[in-house]
Motif scaffolding. Structure first.
Motif, PDB file in Angstrom:
ATOM      1  N   GLY A 256       0.773  -1.225   0.000  1.00 37.82           N
ATOM      2  CA  GLY A 256       0.000   0.000   0.000  1.00 37.82           C
ATOM      3  C   GLY A 256       0.801   1.269   0.000  1.00 37.82           C
ATOM      4  N   LEU A 257       2.125   1.206   0.193  1.00 31.96           N
ATOM      5  CA  LEU A 257       2.895   2.431   0.295  1.00 31.96           C
ATOM      6  C   LEU A 257       4.089   2.480  -0.652  1.00 31.96           C
ATOM      7  CD1 LEU A 257       2.964   2.830   4.182  1.00 31.96           C
ATOM      8  CD2 LEU A 257       1.593   4.137   2.573  1.00 31.96           C
ATOM      9  N   ASN A 258       4.516   1.342  -1.151  1.00 35.37           N
ATOM     10  CA  ASN A 258       5.755   1.321  -1.922  1.00 35.37           C
ATOM     11  C   ASN A 258       5.545   1.774  -3.360  1.00 35.37           C
ATOM     12  OD1 ASN A 258       8.460   0.757  -2.585  1.00 35.37           O
ATOM     13  ND2 ASN A 258       7.843  -1.202  -3.460  1.00 35.37           N
ATOM     14  N   ASN A 259       6.366   2.704  -3.818  1.00 36.93           N
ATOM     15  CA  ASN A 259       6.343   3.088  -5.233  1.00 36.93           C
ATOM     16  C   ASN A 259       7.764   3.188  -5.769  1.00 36.93           C
ATOM     17  OD1 ASN A 259       7.258   5.367  -3.994  1.00 36.93           O
ATOM     18  ND2 ASN A 259       5.597   6.716  -4.659  1.00 36.93           N
ATOM     19  N   ASN A 260       8.694   2.526  -5.096  1.00 42.74           N
ATOM     20  CA  ASN A 260      10.095   2.605  -5.481  1.00 42.74           C
ATOM     21  C   ASN A 260      10.639   1.183  -5.602  1.00 42.74           C
ATOM     22  OD1 ASN A 260      12.833   3.036  -5.761  1.00 42.74           O
ATOM     23  ND2 ASN A 260      12.888   4.710  -4.297  1.00 42.74           N
ATOM     24  N   SER A 261      10.444   0.570  -6.751  1.00 44.21           N
ATOM     25  CA  SER A 261      10.810  -0.834  -6.910  1.00 44.21           C
ATOM     26  C   SER A 261      12.318  -1.040  -6.851  1.00 44.21           C
ATOM     27  CB  SER A 261      10.265  -1.366  -8.231  1.00 44.21           C
ATOM     28  OG  SER A 261      10.763  -0.626  -9.318  1.00 44.21           O
ATOM     29  N   ILE A 262      13.103  -0.058  -7.271  1.00 38.14           N
ATOM     30  CA  ILE A 262      14.559  -0.188  -7.206  1.00 38.14           C
ATOM     31  C   ILE A 262      15.008  -0.284  -5.758  1.00 38.14           C
ATOM     32  CG2 ILE A 262      16.758   0.947  -7.694  1.00 38.14           C
ATOM     33  CD1 ILE A 262      15.455   2.165 -10.173  1.00 38.14           C
ATOM     34  N   MET A 263      14.465   0.608  -4.920  1.00 38.64           N
ATOM     35  CA  MET A 263      14.802   0.563  -3.492  1.00 38.64           C
ATOM     36  C   MET A 263      14.384  -0.768  -2.889  1.00 38.64           C
ATOM     37  SD  MET A 263      13.395   0.677  -0.238  1.00 38.64           S
ATOM     38  CE  MET A 263      11.775   1.399  -0.474  1.00 38.64           C
ATOM     39  N   GLN A 269      17.807  -7.549  -1.641  1.00 38.42           N
ATOM     40  CA  GLN A 269      19.077  -8.173  -2.020  1.00 38.42           C
ATOM     41  C   GLN A 269      20.085  -8.052  -0.888  1.00 38.42           C
ATOM     42  OE1 GLN A 269      20.725  -6.726  -5.710  1.00 38.42           O
ATOM     43  NE2 GLN A 269      22.649  -7.833  -5.447  1.00 38.42           N
ATOM     44  N   TRP A 270      20.126  -6.886  -0.241  1.00 38.75           N
ATOM     45  CA  TRP A 270      21.046  -6.705   0.891  1.00 38.75           C
ATOM     46  C   TRP A 270      20.699  -7.675   2.020  1.00 38.75           C
ATOM     47  CZ3 TRP A 270      20.580  -5.182   6.049  1.00 38.75           C
ATOM     48  CH2 TRP A 270      21.779  -4.878   6.690  1.00 38.75           C
ATOM     49  N   ASP A 345      29.419  -1.518   6.065  1.00 34.56           N
ATOM     50  CA  ASP A 345      29.523  -2.970   5.945  1.00 34.56           C
ATOM     51  C   ASP A 345      28.449  -3.720   6.738  1.00 34.56           C
ATOM     52  OD1 ASP A 345      31.705  -2.704   4.307  1.00 34.56           O
ATOM     53  OD2 ASP A 345      33.171  -2.883   5.939  1.00 34.56           O
ATOM     54  N   VAL A 346      27.807  -3.033   7.682  1.00 34.67           N
ATOM     55  CA  VAL A 346      26.871  -3.750   8.563  1.00 34.67           C
ATOM     56  C   VAL A 346      25.453  -3.199   8.534  1.00 34.67           C
ATOM     57  CG1 VAL A 346      28.674  -4.502  10.161  1.00 34.67           C
ATOM     58  CG2 VAL A 346      27.489  -2.322  10.567  1.00 34.67           C
ATOM     59  N   GLY A 347      25.266  -2.020   7.961  1.00 39.53           N
ATOM     60  CA  GLY A 347      23.949  -1.407   8.060  1.00 39.53           C
ATOM     61  C   GLY A 347      23.473  -0.759   6.784  1.00 39.53           C
ATOM     62  N   ARG A 348      22.181  -0.495   6.761  1.00 38.99           N
ATOM     63  CA  ARG A 348      21.574   0.161   5.610  1.00 38.99           C
ATOM     64  C   ARG A 348      20.478   1.089   6.120  1.00 38.99           C
ATOM     65  NH1 ARG A 348      21.498  -0.689   0.126  1.00 38.99           N
ATOM     66  NH2 ARG A 348      19.575  -0.123  -0.981  1.00 38.99           N
ATOM     67  N   VAL A 349      20.525   2.352   5.677  1.00 40.94           N
ATOM     68  CA  VAL A 349      19.508   3.340   6.024  1.00 40.94           C
ATOM     69  C   VAL A 349      18.665   3.596   4.785  1.00 40.94           C
ATOM     70  CG1 VAL A 349      19.055   5.692   6.814  1.00 40.94           C
ATOM     71  CG2 VAL A 349      20.974   4.399   7.778  1.00 40.94           C
ATOM     72  N   ILE A 350      17.338   3.394   4.921  1.00 40.59           N
ATOM     73  CA  ILE A 350      16.421   3.594   3.806  1.00 40.59           C
ATOM     74  C   ILE A 350      15.324   4.564   4.236  1.00 40.59           C
ATOM     75  CG2 ILE A 350      16.884   1.316   2.839  1.00 40.59           C
ATOM     76  CD1 ILE A 350      14.267   0.343   4.098  1.00 40.59           C
ATOM     77  N   GLY A 351      14.443   4.902   3.315  1.00 42.30           N
ATOM     78  CA  GLY A 351      13.276   5.701   3.662  1.00 42.30           C
ATOM     79  C   GLY A 351      12.137   4.774   4.054  1.00 42.30           C
ATOM     80  N   TRP A 352      11.018   4.903   3.331  1.00 41.37           N
ATOM     81  CA  TRP A 352       9.911   3.991   3.600  1.00 41.37           C
ATOM     82  C   TRP A 352      10.372   2.545   3.449  1.00 41.37           C
ATOM     83  CZ3 TRP A 352       7.928   0.212   0.549  1.00 41.37           C
ATOM     84  CH2 TRP A 352       6.817  -0.455   1.070  1.00 41.37           C
TER      85      TRP A 352
END
Length: 492
Positions: A256-263, A269-270, A345-352
């Motif tokens: 219901g909220l995602n519109n960024n398929s690349i993200m 994958q990560w 190497d250990v983390g990932r910061v994303i938006g939604w």
């Protein structure tokens, strides 16, 4: 065959409409006689399109009503109550047209769908009056758990029957013996709506309306809250129907909220590259965000903990709690200097975040959450322990219930509170780090208990499960009411 139309009136917020739509899907899948019209009540800054695109059945339709312009001078809850009240005549006209259109079609009378009742969101209770105008039963859809429902009735009894001034509980050390809960509930776990006099009156009016309905449909399952559900079956309130966990488990970034398929693809994958149960996931719901000072404390805690992490970092809206948070164009604007480089190497910061997909992933070992009820049920469903950091609404009670009553989570800050009336103190990095370390320790009994509850949550909606049976019972009660068109008697 008698066909029956139900009118759903959900709140168009993620924590409400998602589960309401999923309930509608379950009902029509169970009984071909049912069709459902969904008429959401929404704020001007909400859109229902995100929640309607994935509904596959022609027996569920959505009607989007016009919305009055938001008045920023009003408390947001007072504005919403006024908006719902003002929408009653529009909903009545809309439903009348639906009935008129159906009966005017060239078909046999037995093919006309009969209006079977209204299923009204827990905060849209003014719409019960519309159901009464049509002479049909109304049901509450309670999008939170049975513990919150029990607390609401208890607080109303304290006020109406015992004359207690509930606003005195603000900043109080009092503990409340709430029926249906084993442990005393601290006043700090009460929803903010009980603390301010104007909001209190709105809350009490809403709870009183619950008692006028033919039943309360609760998004929980009997194995999760058996003691609470038993206490609610005391004959003093309408029948309670535990039908959960009602969740959108479709995933694939389509919640219901995602519109960024690349993200979405990059995030998944990560996660695929991380060891099992090694990643702590931080996500605070569709309305959850923090200011820069608090963000930097969280970042410090993550870095010091040494754990892998996936962090959904959202930017606060200009007018807090009236618009949804947004993604940062550059998260470095809020994070400590060099944080992203040091933790690359250990983390990932994303938006939604695609929350369902993330929680379902085997690399996730813990969830730092605001304890919204949907998020709580999702974590239980996927067997992921929660570190509780509530923000607003009934989340403080959910956090207490999860950590103290059920023993399924750990604490970061159970009495944290942030809304229009509260600016909370900063939770320091050491407390956050302590919570994360406890969360990611999988050696105790908590994980065994969580795995057992996860199994129960999956079984509840399977053929023969507790919620499956309750949904069947609810459908038959609705159909019996249509046939009798008389006094409602629950056999559940």
């Amino acid at each position: 065959m008698t066909k029956v139309e139900l009118i759903f009136i959900p709140l168009a917020a993620a924590g409400h409409i998602v589960s309401a739509v999923e309930l509608a899907k379950l009902l029509i899948d169970r009984d071909e006689r049912l069709s459902i019209t969904v008429i959401p009540m929404k704020f001007p800054f909400f859109s229902i399109s995100n929640f309607t695109h994935s509904v596959p059945s022609s027996r569920i339709r959505f009607i989007d009503l016009p919305v009055d312009e938001f008045d920023p001078s009003l408390d947001i809850r007072k504005y919403f109550n006024i908006m719902v009240e003002n929408s009653k005549h529009v909903v009545k006209e809309t439903v009348s047209k639906l009935i008129s259109q159906s009966s005017s079609q060239d078909q046999q009378e037995e093919d006309f769908p009969k209006l079977g009742g209204f299923v009204v969101d827990m905060v849209c209770t003014a719409m019960i009056d519309v159901a009464n105008d049509f002479g049909v039963p109304s049901y509450i859809f309670f999008a939170s758990g049975a513990a919150s429902l029990g607390l609401f009735f208890y607080m109303q009894d304290l006020h109406d029957e015992q004359g207690k001034d509930l606003t005195e509980f603000e900043n109080s050390d009092a503990e409340l013996a709430v029926p249906g809960l084993v442990n005393p509930v601290p006043a700090s776990a009460l929803p903010s709506s009980f603390f301010q006099k104007d909001r209190l009156q709105l809350a009490l009016t809403t709870i009183r309306k619950y008692r006028e309905t033919k039943g309360i449909i609760v998004n929980t399952f009997s194995q999760l809250e058996p003691y609470t559900l038993k206490s609610l079956a005391d004959g003093r309130i309408p029948p309670v129907y535990p039908v959960g966990p009602i969740l959108n488990l479709k995933g694939n970034g389509q919640d219901g909220l995602n519109n960024n398929s690349i993200m979405f693809k990059e995030t998944m994958q990560w996660l695929d590259e991380q060891p099992p149960s090694s990643v702590v996931f931080l996500c605070f719901g569709s309305m959850g965000s923090f200011d820069v000072e608090q963000v930097r404390e969280i970042a410090s805690a993550l870095e010091n903990s040494g754990h892998r992490f996936l962090w959904s970092l959202r930017k606060p809206p200009p007018q807090d709690m009236t618009e949804s948070p947004t993604d940062y164009s550059d998260p470095r604007d809020a994070l400590p200097d060099g944080f992203l480089d040091r933790t690359a190497d250990v983390g990932r910061v994303i938006g939604w975040a695609p929350q369902v997909d993330v929680l379902a992933h085997p690399s996730i070992g813990g969830f730092v959450s605001h304890c919204g009820w949907n998020s709580t049920l999702e974590s239980i469903r996927f067997g992921v322990p929660i570190a509780a950091w509530p923000i607003y609404a009934e989340q403080q009670l959910n956090a207490f219930h999860l950590v103290v009553e059920l023993g399924l989570g750990v604490e970061i800050k159970l009495d944290y509170r942030k809304d229009q009336h509260y600016k909370p103190p900063i939770v320091n990095a050491s407390d956050i780090e302590r919570g994360i370390r406890s969360l990611m320790d999988r050696s105790g009994e908590r994980i065994k208990l969580l795995n057992k509850m996860s199994k129960y949550s999956k079984e509840a909606l399977e053929d023969g499960g507790s919620s499956y049976k309750t949904i069947g019972c609810l459908i038959e009660e609705i159909m019996d009411q249509v046939r009798r068109n008389g006094e409602f008697v629950s056999s559940c």
